[in-house]
Design a protein around this motif. Structure first.
Motif, PDB file in Angstrom:
ATOM      1  N   ARG A  47      41.065  48.925  47.919  1.00  0.00           N
ATOM      2  CA  ARG A  47      40.937  47.935  48.999  1.00  0.00           C
ATOM      3  C   ARG A  47      42.156  47.030  49.088  1.00  0.00           C
ATOM      4  O   ARG A  47      42.482  46.551  50.168  1.00  0.00           O
ATOM      5  CB  ARG A  47      39.689  47.070  48.906  1.00  0.00           C
ATOM      6  CG  ARG A  47      38.973  47.040  47.774  1.00  0.00           C
ATOM      7  CD  ARG A  47      37.680  46.274  47.721  1.00  0.00           C
ATOM      8  NE  ARG A  47      37.658  45.971  46.312  1.00  0.00           N
ATOM      9  CZ  ARG A  47      37.285  44.873  45.772  1.00  0.00           C
ATOM     10  NH1 ARG A  47      36.776  43.931  46.496  1.00  0.00           N
ATOM     11  NH2 ARG A  47      37.350  44.697  44.496  1.00  0.00           N
ATOM     12  N   SER A  48      42.824  46.768  47.969  1.00  0.00           N
ATOM     13  CA  SER A  48      44.023  45.934  48.055  1.00  0.00           C
ATOM     14  C   SER A  48      45.118  46.644  48.860  1.00  0.00           C
ATOM     15  O   SER A  48      45.883  46.002  49.581  1.00  0.00           O
ATOM     16  CB  SER A  48      44.527  45.536  46.673  1.00  0.00           C
ATOM     17  OG  SER A  48      44.958  46.653  45.933  1.00  0.00           O
ATOM     18  N   GLY A  80      47.940  37.435  53.521  1.00  0.00           N
ATOM     19  CA  GLY A  80      49.131  36.808  52.950  1.00  0.00           C
ATOM     20  C   GLY A  80      49.940  37.692  52.028  1.00  0.00           C
ATOM     21  O   GLY A  80      50.632  37.205  51.140  1.00  0.00           O
ATOM     22  N   THR A  81      49.889  38.987  52.249  1.00  0.00           N
ATOM     23  CA  THR A  81      50.584  39.912  51.352  1.00  0.00           C
ATOM     24  C   THR A  81      52.043  40.137  51.720  1.00  0.00           C
ATOM     25  O   THR A  81      52.810  40.638  50.896  1.00  0.00           O
ATOM     26  CB  THR A  81      49.885  41.281  51.319  1.00  0.00           C
ATOM     27  OG1 THR A  81      49.970  41.868  52.624  1.00  0.00           O
ATOM     28  CG2 THR A  81      48.435  41.155  50.884  1.00  0.00           C
ATOM     29  N   GLN A  82      52.405  39.804  52.939  1.00  0.00           N
ATOM     30  CA  GLN A  82      53.783  40.041  53.381  1.00  0.00           C
ATOM     31  C   GLN A  82      54.573  38.747  53.234  1.00  0.00           C
ATOM     32  O   GLN A  82      54.208  37.708  53.777  1.00  0.00           O
ATOM     33  CB  GLN A  82      53.800  40.553  54.820  1.00  0.00           C
ATOM     34  CG  GLN A  82      53.011  41.850  54.996  1.00  0.00           C
ATOM     35  CD  GLN A  82      53.489  42.959  54.088  1.00  0.00           C
ATOM     36  OE1 GLN A  82      54.619  43.433  54.216  1.00  0.00           O
ATOM     37  NE2 GLN A  82      52.646  43.399  53.166  1.00  0.00           N
ATOM     38  N   LEU A  92      39.461  35.566  51.315  1.00  0.00           N
ATOM     39  CA  LEU A  92      39.705  36.892  51.888  1.00  0.00           C
ATOM     40  C   LEU A  92      40.449  37.782  50.899  1.00  0.00           C
ATOM     41  O   LEU A  92      40.133  38.970  50.759  1.00  0.00           O
ATOM     42  CB  LEU A  92      40.485  36.765  53.195  1.00  0.00           C
ATOM     43  CG  LEU A  92      39.746  36.073  54.336  1.00  0.00           C
ATOM     44  CD1 LEU A  92      40.709  35.687  55.454  1.00  0.00           C
ATOM     45  CD2 LEU A  92      38.636  36.975  54.861  1.00  0.00           C
ATOM     46  N   ARG A  93      41.424  37.210  50.210  1.00  0.00           N
ATOM     47  CA  ARG A  93      42.185  37.973  49.208  1.00  0.00           C
ATOM     48  C   ARG A  93      41.264  38.443  48.084  1.00  0.00           C
ATOM     49  O   ARG A  93      41.345  39.591  47.647  1.00  0.00           O
ATOM     50  CB  ARG A  93      43.326  37.116  48.638  1.00  0.00           C
ATOM     51  CG  ARG A  93      44.476  36.906  49.614  1.00  0.00           C
ATOM     52  CD  ARG A  93      45.525  35.966  49.047  1.00  0.00           C
ATOM     53  NE  ARG A  93      46.151  36.519  47.852  1.00  0.00           N
ATOM     54  CZ  ARG A  93      47.153  37.387  47.848  1.00  0.00           C
ATOM     55  NH1 ARG A  93      47.670  37.812  48.978  1.00  0.00           N
ATOM     56  NH2 ARG A  93      47.654  37.833  46.707  1.00  0.00           N
ATOM     57  N   LEU A 127      42.507  40.942  45.429  1.00  0.00           N
ATOM     58  CA  LEU A 127      43.803  40.299  45.260  1.00  0.00           C
ATOM     59  C   LEU A 127      43.618  38.919  44.644  1.00  0.00           C
ATOM     60  O   LEU A 127      42.619  38.245  44.908  1.00  0.00           O
ATOM     61  CB  LEU A 127      44.505  40.151  46.613  1.00  0.00           C
ATOM     62  CG  LEU A 127      44.815  41.457  47.356  1.00  0.00           C
ATOM     63  CD1 LEU A 127      45.221  41.167  48.790  1.00  0.00           C
ATOM     64  CD2 LEU A 127      45.888  42.242  46.636  1.00  0.00           C
ATOM     65  N   GLY A 128      44.588  38.484  43.871  1.00  0.00           N
ATOM     66  CA  GLY A 128      44.556  37.163  43.265  1.00  0.00           C
ATOM     67  C   GLY A 128      44.924  36.081  44.264  1.00  0.00           C
ATOM     68  O   GLY A 128      45.239  36.363  45.419  1.00  0.00           O
ATOM     69  N   PRO A 129      44.925  34.830  43.816  1.00  0.00           N
ATOM     70  CA  PRO A 129      45.244  33.707  44.695  1.00  0.00           C
ATOM     71  C   PRO A 129      46.646  33.822  45.303  1.00  0.00           C
ATOM     72  O   PRO A 129      47.585  34.284  44.651  1.00  0.00           O
ATOM     73  CB  PRO A 129      45.157  32.487  43.774  1.00  0.00           C
ATOM     74  CG  PRO A 129      44.326  32.940  42.617  1.00  0.00           C
ATOM     75  CD  PRO A 129      44.583  34.403  42.459  1.00  0.00           C
TER      76      PRO A 129
END
Length: 162
Positions: free
Chosen positions: A96-97, A117-119, A143-144, A149-151
């Protein structure tokens, strides 16, 4: 395919540290060629087999995702993959990440606000990393977390220590 995907990216990082045996032009041309060849191969795989989830290729599914993540010149293809990847994620047959990362990549490539916020971009003046604009800044960490996903603050900090 994954080794080819990573080779010139790693060489570019070496170049940035003045440790590469190659000049920037050679690195960039080989990087573009590897991405182009991998994109053709990835499309053929998708057309023949569908998305290669864990049940078909094991952890190599993550390597395939990385190749698709780098197909930025064909956003429509990345969007097609998102649909297929979501089905596999829903069956716990893909990460999912990876779905979150590709979702954000597509949104940023379409000049839209990202969700997870991954980009990340580097401020040319301060040389500090920051996420591209967020659609839901107040709930981004929630959402992360849903996507494994971590903070966001920890994620961004990891780019600032490189």
């Amino acid at each position: 395919m994954f080794k080819d995907d990573q080779r010139w990216r790693k060489e570019y990082n070496k170049f940035q540290q003045k440790k590469s045996a190659f000049d920037e032009e050679t690195i960039n041309s080989n990087w573009l060629r590897a991405d182009s060849i991998n994109e053709v191969k990835a499309k053929a795989i998708i057309n023949k087999y569908g998305y290669p989830g864990y049940n078909r290729v094991g952890d190599t599914s993550n390597d395939f995702w990385a190749i698709v993540q780098h197909c930025d010149d064909d956003i429509a293809f990345q969007e097609r993959i998102l649909v297929l990847l979501k089905k596999e994620v829903d069956k716990n047959n893909a990460d999912r990440s990876n779905y979150a990362l590709l979702t954000d990549r597509v949104l940023v490539n379409k000049h839209q606000k990202q969700i997870y916020g991954t980009q990340i971009k580097l401020d040319p003046k301060t040389k500090k990393a920051a996420p591209f604009p967020l659609k839901f800044p107040k709930s981004v960490d929630k959402l992360r977390k849903q996507m494994g996903l971590g903070p966001l603050a920890v994620y961004v900090k990891s780019f600032n220590t490189v």
